[in-house]
Scaffold this motif. Sequence first.
Motif, PDB file in Angstrom:
ATOM      1  N   MET A 117     -26.181 -12.985  -6.529  1.00  0.00           N
ATOM      2  CA  MET A 117     -26.172 -14.055  -7.504  1.00  0.00           C
ATOM      3  C   MET A 117     -25.917 -15.371  -6.784  1.00  0.00           C
ATOM      4  SD  MET A 117     -23.497 -14.700 -10.605  1.00  0.00           S
ATOM      5  CE  MET A 117     -22.149 -14.480  -9.497  1.00  0.00           C
ATOM      6  N   PHE A 118     -26.689 -16.395  -7.139  1.00  0.00           N
ATOM      7  CA  PHE A 118     -26.428 -17.671  -6.500  1.00  0.00           C
ATOM      8  C   PHE A 118     -26.327 -18.835  -7.471  1.00  0.00           C
ATOM      9  CE2 PHE A 118     -31.056 -17.149  -6.075  1.00  0.00           C
ATOM     10  CZ  PHE A 118     -31.518 -18.330  -6.611  1.00  0.00           C
ATOM     11  N   LEU A 119     -26.534 -18.611  -8.766  1.00  0.00           N
ATOM     12  CA  LEU A 119     -26.410 -19.683  -9.746  1.00  0.00           C
ATOM     13  C   LEU A 119     -26.101 -19.077 -11.106  1.00  0.00           C
ATOM     14  CD1 LEU A 119     -26.860 -22.740 -10.441  1.00  0.00           C
ATOM     15  CD2 LEU A 119     -29.239 -22.141 -10.878  1.00  0.00           C
ATOM     16  N   GLN A 120     -25.178 -19.682 -11.833  1.00  0.00           N
ATOM     17  CA  GLN A 120     -24.919 -19.268 -13.204  1.00  0.00           C
ATOM     18  C   GLN A 120     -24.499 -20.473 -14.006  1.00  0.00           C
ATOM     19  OE1 GLN A 120     -21.928 -16.234 -12.921  1.00  0.00           O
ATOM     20  NE2 GLN A 120     -20.259 -17.677 -12.686  1.00  0.00           N
ATOM     21  N   GLY A 121     -24.678 -20.384 -15.307  1.00  0.00           N
ATOM     22  CA  GLY A 121     -24.315 -21.517 -16.144  1.00  0.00           C
ATOM     23  C   GLY A 121     -24.601 -21.260 -17.607  1.00  0.00           C
ATOM     24  N   SER A 122     -24.678 -22.342 -18.346  1.00  0.00           N
ATOM     25  CA  SER A 122     -24.854 -22.301 -19.785  1.00  0.00           C
ATOM     26  C   SER A 122     -26.063 -23.136 -20.182  1.00  0.00           C
ATOM     27  CB  SER A 122     -23.605 -22.870 -20.454  1.00  0.00           C
ATOM     28  OG  SER A 122     -23.840 -23.128 -21.816  1.00  0.00           O
ATOM     29  N   PHE A 123     -26.763 -22.690 -21.212  1.00  0.00           N
ATOM     30  CA  PHE A 123     -27.892 -23.469 -21.725  1.00  0.00           C
ATOM     31  C   PHE A 123     -27.420 -24.713 -22.468  1.00  0.00           C
ATOM     32  CE2 PHE A 123     -30.134 -19.242 -21.500  1.00  0.00           C
ATOM     33  CZ  PHE A 123     -30.852 -19.580 -20.365  1.00  0.00           C
ATOM     34  N   ASN A 124     -26.116 -24.889 -22.633  1.00  0.00           N
ATOM     35  CA  ASN A 124     -25.581 -26.152 -23.136  1.00  0.00           C
ATOM     36  C   ASN A 124     -25.623 -27.213 -22.045  1.00  0.00           C
ATOM     37  OD1 ASN A 124     -24.950 -25.129 -25.697  1.00  0.00           O
ATOM     38  ND2 ASN A 124     -22.983 -24.360 -24.981  1.00  0.00           N
TER      39      ASN A 124
ATOM     40  N   LYS B 232     -39.878 -17.028 -27.060  1.00  0.00           N
ATOM     41  CA  LYS B 232     -38.650 -16.661 -27.767  1.00  0.00           C
ATOM     42  C   LYS B 232     -37.420 -17.226 -27.053  1.00  0.00           C
ATOM     43  CE  LYS B 232     -36.591 -14.329 -31.021  1.00  0.00           C
ATOM     44  NZ  LYS B 232     -36.736 -14.739 -32.420  1.00  0.00           N
ATOM     45  N   LEU B 233     -37.366 -17.044 -25.737  1.00  0.00           N
ATOM     46  CA  LEU B 233     -36.227 -17.555 -24.976  1.00  0.00           C
ATOM     47  C   LEU B 233     -36.114 -19.068 -25.090  1.00  0.00           C
ATOM     48  CD1 LEU B 233     -33.844 -17.065 -23.066  1.00  0.00           C
ATOM     49  CD2 LEU B 233     -35.468 -17.140 -21.158  1.00  0.00           C
ATOM     50  N   MET B 234     -37.249 -19.741 -25.134  1.00  0.00           N
ATOM     51  CA  MET B 234     -37.230 -21.209 -25.248  1.00  0.00           C
ATOM     52  C   MET B 234     -36.632 -21.677 -26.571  1.00  0.00           C
ATOM     53  SD  MET B 234     -38.664 -22.965 -22.645  1.00  0.00           S
ATOM     54  CE  MET B 234     -39.427 -24.351 -23.462  1.00  0.00           C
ATOM     55  N   SER B 235     -36.553 -20.802 -27.544  1.00  0.00           N
ATOM     56  CA  SER B 235     -35.959 -21.190 -28.833  1.00  0.00           C
ATOM     57  C   SER B 235     -34.431 -21.151 -28.785  1.00  0.00           C
ATOM     58  CB  SER B 235     -36.475 -20.282 -29.953  1.00  0.00           C
ATOM     59  OG  SER B 235     -35.927 -18.977 -29.854  1.00  0.00           O
ATOM     60  N   TRP B 236     -33.870 -20.581 -27.720  1.00  0.00           N
ATOM     61  CA  TRP B 236     -32.417 -20.517 -27.604  1.00  0.00           C
ATOM     62  C   TRP B 236     -31.858 -21.915 -27.304  1.00  0.00           C
ATOM     63  CZ3 TRP B 236     -30.416 -15.822 -24.336  1.00  0.00           C
ATOM     64  CH2 TRP B 236     -30.925 -14.633 -24.868  1.00  0.00           C
ATOM     65  N   SER B 237     -30.899 -22.340 -28.087  1.00  0.00           N
ATOM     66  CA  SER B 237     -30.221 -23.612 -27.807  1.00  0.00           C
ATOM     67  C   SER B 237     -28.879 -23.390 -27.124  1.00  0.00           C
ATOM     68  CB  SER B 237     -30.022 -24.397 -29.103  1.00  0.00           C
ATOM     69  OG  SER B 237     -29.261 -23.631 -30.015  1.00  0.00           O
ATOM     70  N   ASN B 238     -28.436 -22.137 -27.091  1.00  0.00           N
ATOM     71  CA  ASN B 238     -27.186 -21.820 -26.401  1.00  0.00           C
ATOM     72  C   ASN B 238     -27.316 -20.458 -25.740  1.00  0.00           C
ATOM     73  OD1 ASN B 238     -26.646 -19.750 -28.311  1.00  0.00           O
ATOM     74  ND2 ASN B 238     -25.690 -21.220 -29.665  1.00  0.00           N
ATOM     75  N   GLY B 239     -26.354 -20.123 -24.951  1.00  0.00           N
ATOM     76  CA  GLY B 239     -26.347 -18.863 -24.228  1.00  0.00           C
ATOM     77  C   GLY B 239     -25.952 -19.097 -22.785  1.00  0.00           C
ATOM     78  N   LEU B 240     -25.799 -18.026 -22.059  1.00  0.00           N
ATOM     79  CA  LEU B 240     -25.406 -18.085 -20.656  1.00  0.00           C
ATOM     80  C   LEU B 240     -26.520 -17.501 -19.805  1.00  0.00           C
ATOM     81  CD1 LEU B 240     -21.763 -16.766 -21.087  1.00  0.00           C
ATOM     82  CD2 LEU B 240     -22.495 -19.148 -20.861  1.00  0.00           C
ATOM     83  N   PHE B 241     -26.545 -17.879 -18.547  1.00  0.00           N
ATOM     84  CA  PHE B 241     -27.549 -17.333 -17.643  1.00  0.00           C
ATOM     85  C   PHE B 241     -26.956 -17.108 -16.267  1.00  0.00           C
ATOM     86  CE2 PHE B 241     -27.881 -21.882 -16.981  1.00  0.00           C
ATOM     87  CZ  PHE B 241     -27.951 -21.991 -15.591  1.00  0.00           C
ATOM     88  N   ARG B 242     -27.630 -16.233 -15.539  1.00  0.00           N
ATOM     89  CA  ARG B 242     -27.280 -15.951 -14.152  1.00  0.00           C
ATOM     90  C   ARG B 242     -28.600 -15.804 -13.401  1.00  0.00           C
ATOM     91  NH1 ARG B 242     -23.319 -12.024 -14.586  1.00  0.00           N
ATOM     92  NH2 ARG B 242     -24.872 -10.693 -15.542  1.00  0.00           N
ATOM     93  N   VAL B 243     -28.710 -16.491 -12.284  1.00  0.00           N
ATOM     94  CA  VAL B 243     -29.900 -16.392 -11.440  1.00  0.00           C
ATOM     95  C   VAL B 243     -29.513 -15.616 -10.198  1.00  0.00           C
ATOM     96  CG1 VAL B 243     -31.645 -17.673 -10.140  1.00  0.00           C
ATOM     97  CG2 VAL B 243     -30.745 -18.623 -12.277  1.00  0.00           C
ATOM     98  N   GLY B 244     -30.269 -14.570  -9.911  1.00  0.00           N
ATOM     99  CA  GLY B 244     -29.968 -13.734  -8.762  1.00  0.00           C
ATOM    100  C   GLY B 244     -31.230 -13.337  -8.026  1.00  0.00           C
TER     101      GLY B 244
END
Length: 104
Positions: free
Chosen positions: A1-8, A62-74
């Motif tokens: 994992m090298f990046l994580q964050g929030s769609f906020n 569908k994912l583009m409709s999310w205004s919130n949530g968390l993500f992790r890039v690995g």
Amino acid sequence: MFLQGSFNTISVAALIQTLCHERRSVQIEAWRTDANAHICLSEGMIIAAKCEGIEGPDAIYKLMSWSNGLFRVGQLPEHFAPTMAAEPEGLLLEAARQRDELMA
């Protein structure tokens, strides 16, 4: 994992666009209370997408409709089998068009 964050903090579109622009080969895992998603990128192309049980381009929309949530890039799994091959620009533009139609 090298990046994580929030769609906020960063939008889904900005995250995908940035990683594709930099021609990264990564997996994006995203989740919120009621759903999850996985997007795989290879050298700037979207090679797999799944969101809330939907696969392919519709999963990106569908994912583009999310205004919130968390993500992790690995790291992209070593022996990953692509299920699609799409330039991000067209998918992101179509997702924005669909979102705009729903809001009109």
